[in-house]
Design a protein around this motif. Sequence first.
Motif, PDB file in Angstrom:
ATOM      1  N   ARG A 153     -42.464  39.156  15.495  1.00  0.00           N
ATOM      2  CA  ARG A 153     -41.494  38.682  16.476  1.00  0.00           C
ATOM      3  C   ARG A 153     -42.186  37.801  17.519  1.00  0.00           C
ATOM      4  O   ARG A 153     -41.686  36.747  17.885  1.00  0.00           O
ATOM      5  CB  ARG A 153     -40.804  39.837  17.177  1.00  0.00           C
ATOM      6  N   PHE A 154     -43.334  38.243  18.001  1.00  0.00           N
ATOM      7  CA  PHE A 154     -44.051  37.454  19.009  1.00  0.00           C
ATOM      8  C   PHE A 154     -44.456  36.103  18.433  1.00  0.00           C
ATOM      9  O   PHE A 154     -44.302  35.074  19.074  1.00  0.00           O
ATOM     10  CB  PHE A 154     -45.273  38.222  19.518  1.00  0.00           C
ATOM     11  N   LYS A 155     -44.964  36.115  17.211  1.00  0.00           N
ATOM     12  CA  LYS A 155     -45.398  34.872  16.564  1.00  0.00           C
ATOM     13  C   LYS A 155     -44.243  33.876  16.432  1.00  0.00           C
ATOM     14  O   LYS A 155     -44.435  32.680  16.587  1.00  0.00           O
ATOM     15  CB  LYS A 155     -45.976  35.188  15.188  1.00  0.00           C
ATOM     16  N   ARG A 156     -43.044  34.382  16.159  1.00  0.00           N
ATOM     17  CA  ARG A 156     -41.877  33.499  16.044  1.00  0.00           C
ATOM     18  C   ARG A 156     -41.577  32.788  17.360  1.00  0.00           C
ATOM     19  O   ARG A 156     -41.024  31.689  17.368  1.00  0.00           O
ATOM     20  CB  ARG A 156     -40.651  34.283  15.590  1.00  0.00           C
ATOM     21  N   GLU A 157     -41.928  33.419  18.479  1.00  0.00           N
ATOM     22  CA  GLU A 157     -41.697  32.803  19.795  1.00  0.00           C
ATOM     23  C   GLU A 157     -42.613  31.598  20.027  1.00  0.00           C
ATOM     24  O   GLU A 157     -42.334  30.740  20.850  1.00  0.00           O
ATOM     25  CB  GLU A 157     -41.941  33.826  20.914  1.00  0.00           C
ATOM     26  N   LEU A 158     -43.739  31.576  19.329  1.00  0.00           N
ATOM     27  CA  LEU A 158     -44.727  30.513  19.508  1.00  0.00           C
ATOM     28  C   LEU A 158     -44.600  29.521  18.354  1.00  0.00           C
ATOM     29  O   LEU A 158     -45.203  29.678  17.313  1.00  0.00           O
ATOM     30  CB  LEU A 158     -46.142  31.097  19.545  1.00  0.00           C
ATOM     31  N   ASP A 159     -43.817  28.493  18.573  1.00  0.00           N
ATOM     32  CA  ASP A 159     -43.558  27.517  17.524  1.00  0.00           C
ATOM     33  C   ASP A 159     -44.718  26.528  17.421  1.00  0.00           C
ATOM     34  O   ASP A 159     -45.028  25.835  18.391  1.00  0.00           O
ATOM     35  CB  ASP A 159     -42.249  26.778  17.841  1.00  0.00           C
ATOM     36  N   GLY A 160     -45.365  26.489  16.266  1.00  0.00           N
ATOM     37  CA  GLY A 160     -46.453  25.531  16.086  1.00  0.00           C
ATOM     38  C   GLY A 160     -47.760  26.163  15.620  1.00  0.00           C
ATOM     39  O   GLY A 160     -48.778  25.500  15.549  1.00  0.00           O
ATOM     40  N   ILE A 161     -47.723  27.453  15.283  1.00  0.00           N
ATOM     41  CA  ILE A 161     -48.923  28.114  14.769  1.00  0.00           C
ATOM     42  C   ILE A 161     -49.149  27.657  13.329  1.00  0.00           C
ATOM     43  O   ILE A 161     -48.228  27.671  12.523  1.00  0.00           O
ATOM     44  CB  ILE A 161     -48.781  29.641  14.852  1.00  0.00           C
ATOM     45  N   GLN A 162     -50.375  27.238  13.026  1.00  0.00           N
ATOM     46  CA  GLN A 162     -50.660  26.708  11.693  1.00  0.00           C
ATOM     47  C   GLN A 162     -51.561  27.610  10.855  1.00  0.00           C
ATOM     48  O   GLN A 162     -51.571  27.529   9.636  1.00  0.00           O
ATOM     49  CB  GLN A 162     -51.296  25.319  11.830  1.00  0.00           C
ATOM     50  N   VAL A 163     -52.338  28.457  11.501  1.00  0.00           N
ATOM     51  CA  VAL A 163     -53.255  29.352  10.792  1.00  0.00           C
ATOM     52  C   VAL A 163     -53.127  30.729  11.438  1.00  0.00           C
ATOM     53  O   VAL A 163     -53.021  30.834  12.656  1.00  0.00           O
ATOM     54  CB  VAL A 163     -54.727  28.863  10.928  1.00  0.00           C
ATOM     55  N   GLU A 164     -53.137  31.771  10.601  1.00  0.00           N
ATOM     56  CA  GLU A 164     -53.089  33.129  11.150  1.00  0.00           C
ATOM     57  C   GLU A 164     -54.257  33.935  10.627  1.00  0.00           C
ATOM     58  O   GLU A 164     -54.597  33.864   9.455  1.00  0.00           O
ATOM     59  CB  GLU A 164     -51.786  33.828  10.767  1.00  0.00           C
ATOM     60  N   LEU A 165     -54.883  34.680  11.527  1.00  0.00           N
ATOM     61  CA  LEU A 165     -55.986  35.569  11.166  1.00  0.00           C
ATOM     62  C   LEU A 165     -55.672  36.967  11.672  1.00  0.00           C
ATOM     63  O   LEU A 165     -55.175  37.135  12.775  1.00  0.00           O
ATOM     64  CB  LEU A 165     -57.280  35.120  11.844  1.00  0.00           C
ATOM     65  N   GLN A 166     -56.013  37.942  10.852  1.00  0.00           N
ATOM     66  CA  GLN A 166     -55.913  39.345  11.218  1.00  0.00           C
ATOM     67  C   GLN A 166     -57.366  39.816  11.306  1.00  0.00           C
ATOM     68  O   GLN A 166     -58.098  39.663  10.334  1.00  0.00           O
ATOM     69  CB  GLN A 166     -55.173  40.049  10.082  1.00  0.00           C
ATOM     70  N   ALA A 167     -57.800  40.348  12.443  1.00  0.00           N
ATOM     71  CA  ALA A 167     -59.202  40.735  12.572  1.00  0.00           C
ATOM     72  C   ALA A 167     -59.338  42.126  13.183  1.00  0.00           C
ATOM     73  O   ALA A 167     -58.657  42.455  14.146  1.00  0.00           O
ATOM     74  CB  ALA A 167     -59.942  39.719  13.429  1.00  0.00           C
ATOM     75  N   THR A 168     -60.259  42.915  12.593  1.00  0.00           N
ATOM     76  CA  THR A 168     -60.548  44.244  13.136  1.00  0.00           C
ATOM     77  C   THR A 168     -61.959  44.303  13.706  1.00  0.00           C
ATOM     78  O   THR A 168     -62.312  45.245  14.395  1.00  0.00           O
ATOM     79  CB  THR A 168     -60.401  45.347  12.064  1.00  0.00           C
ATOM     80  N   ASP A 169     -62.780  43.296  13.402  1.00  0.00           N
ATOM     81  CA  ASP A 169     -64.081  43.173  14.065  1.00  0.00           C
ATOM     82  C   ASP A 169     -64.461  41.691  14.081  1.00  0.00           C
ATOM     83  O   ASP A 169     -63.900  40.895  13.328  1.00  0.00           O
ATOM     84  CB  ASP A 169     -65.140  44.067  13.410  1.00  0.00           C
ATOM     85  N   PRO A 170     -65.394  41.300  14.953  1.00  0.00           N
ATOM     86  CA  PRO A 170     -65.705  39.881  15.142  1.00  0.00           C
ATOM     87  C   PRO A 170     -66.085  39.123  13.872  1.00  0.00           C
ATOM     88  O   PRO A 170     -65.808  37.928  13.750  1.00  0.00           O
ATOM     89  CB  PRO A 170     -66.866  39.905  16.137  1.00  0.00           C
ATOM     90  N   SER A 171     -66.677  39.802  12.892  1.00  0.00           N
ATOM     91  CA  SER A 171     -67.088  39.115  11.667  1.00  0.00           C
ATOM     92  C   SER A 171     -65.883  38.583  10.881  1.00  0.00           C
ATOM     93  O   SER A 171     -66.009  37.633  10.119  1.00  0.00           O
ATOM     94  CB  SER A 171     -67.912  40.045  10.780  1.00  0.00           C
ATOM     95  N   GLU A 172     -64.712  39.189  11.075  1.00  0.00           N
ATOM     96  CA  GLU A 172     -63.508  38.767  10.353  1.00  0.00           C
ATOM     97  C   GLU A 172     -62.861  37.526  10.963  1.00  0.00           C
ATOM     98  O   GLU A 172     -61.881  37.017  10.431  1.00  0.00           O
ATOM     99  CB  GLU A 172     -62.493  39.905  10.297  1.00  0.00           C
ATOM    100  N   MET A 173     -63.377  37.084  12.091  1.00  0.00           N
ATOM    101  CA  MET A 173     -62.851  35.858  12.709  1.00  0.00           C
ATOM    102  C   MET A 173     -63.986  34.924  13.119  1.00  0.00           C
ATOM    103  O   MET A 173     -63.915  34.246  14.124  1.00  0.00           O
ATOM    104  CB  MET A 173     -61.943  36.194  13.883  1.00  0.00           C
ATOM    105  N   SER A 174     -65.020  34.905  12.298  1.00  0.00           N
ATOM    106  CA  SER A 174     -66.143  34.011  12.578  1.00  0.00           C
ATOM    107  C   SER A 174     -65.668  32.569  12.488  1.00  0.00           C
ATOM    108  O   SER A 174     -64.653  32.265  11.870  1.00  0.00           O
ATOM    109  CB  SER A 174     -67.278  34.262  11.583  1.00  0.00           C
ATOM    110  N   LEU A 175     -66.417  31.676  13.096  1.00  0.00           N
ATOM    111  CA  LEU A 175     -66.057  30.264  13.099  1.00  0.00           C
ATOM    112  C   LEU A 175     -65.965  29.723  11.674  1.00  0.00           C
ATOM    113  O   LEU A 175     -65.100  28.896  11.367  1.00  0.00           O
ATOM    114  CB  LEU A 175     -67.080  29.477  13.928  1.00  0.00           C
ATOM    115  N   ASP A 176     -66.834  30.202  10.779  1.00  0.00           N
ATOM    116  CA  ASP A 176     -66.795  29.756   9.385  1.00  0.00           C
ATOM    117  C   ASP A 176     -65.478  30.128   8.714  1.00  0.00           C
ATOM    118  O   ASP A 176     -64.902  29.352   7.948  1.00  0.00           O
ATOM    119  CB  ASP A 176     -67.958  30.364   8.587  1.00  0.00           C
TER     120      ASP A 176
END
Length: 137
Positions: free
Chosen positions: A107-130
Amino acid sequence: MANAASGMAVEDDCKLKFLDLKTKRNYRFIVFKIDEQQVVVEKLGSPDESYDDFTASLPADECRYAVFDFDFVSKENVQKSKIVFVAWSPDTSKVRMKMVYASSKDRFKRELDGIQVELQATDPSEMSLDIVKARAI
């Protein structure tokens, strides 16, 4: 305004700041938190802040939503930008908090029109720059 499933409201400021990030590029990132049954802006990253500044602004033991304006050069050597949505849910956060964030995310994501990539992360390695680069390109 509130979502029937989660009872969560989204403060207007969240949408306004996101619009500023998307259209005016006033911010590099925005961190959102759920506070008393509504999503609010917790932190705004200035345009000159880095991805490391962004990841450092996410708490180690609490869930957050965040968006990051990611600049990169495409395979065709073209300068591009994509807005990355991160659902941050560290393993060390409380189970109830994880459930509230998970049930309110779409629901929150729908409020933000224009998101192009989504990441789900439980620790920093899951959202590394790579990983962000690989998802964006």
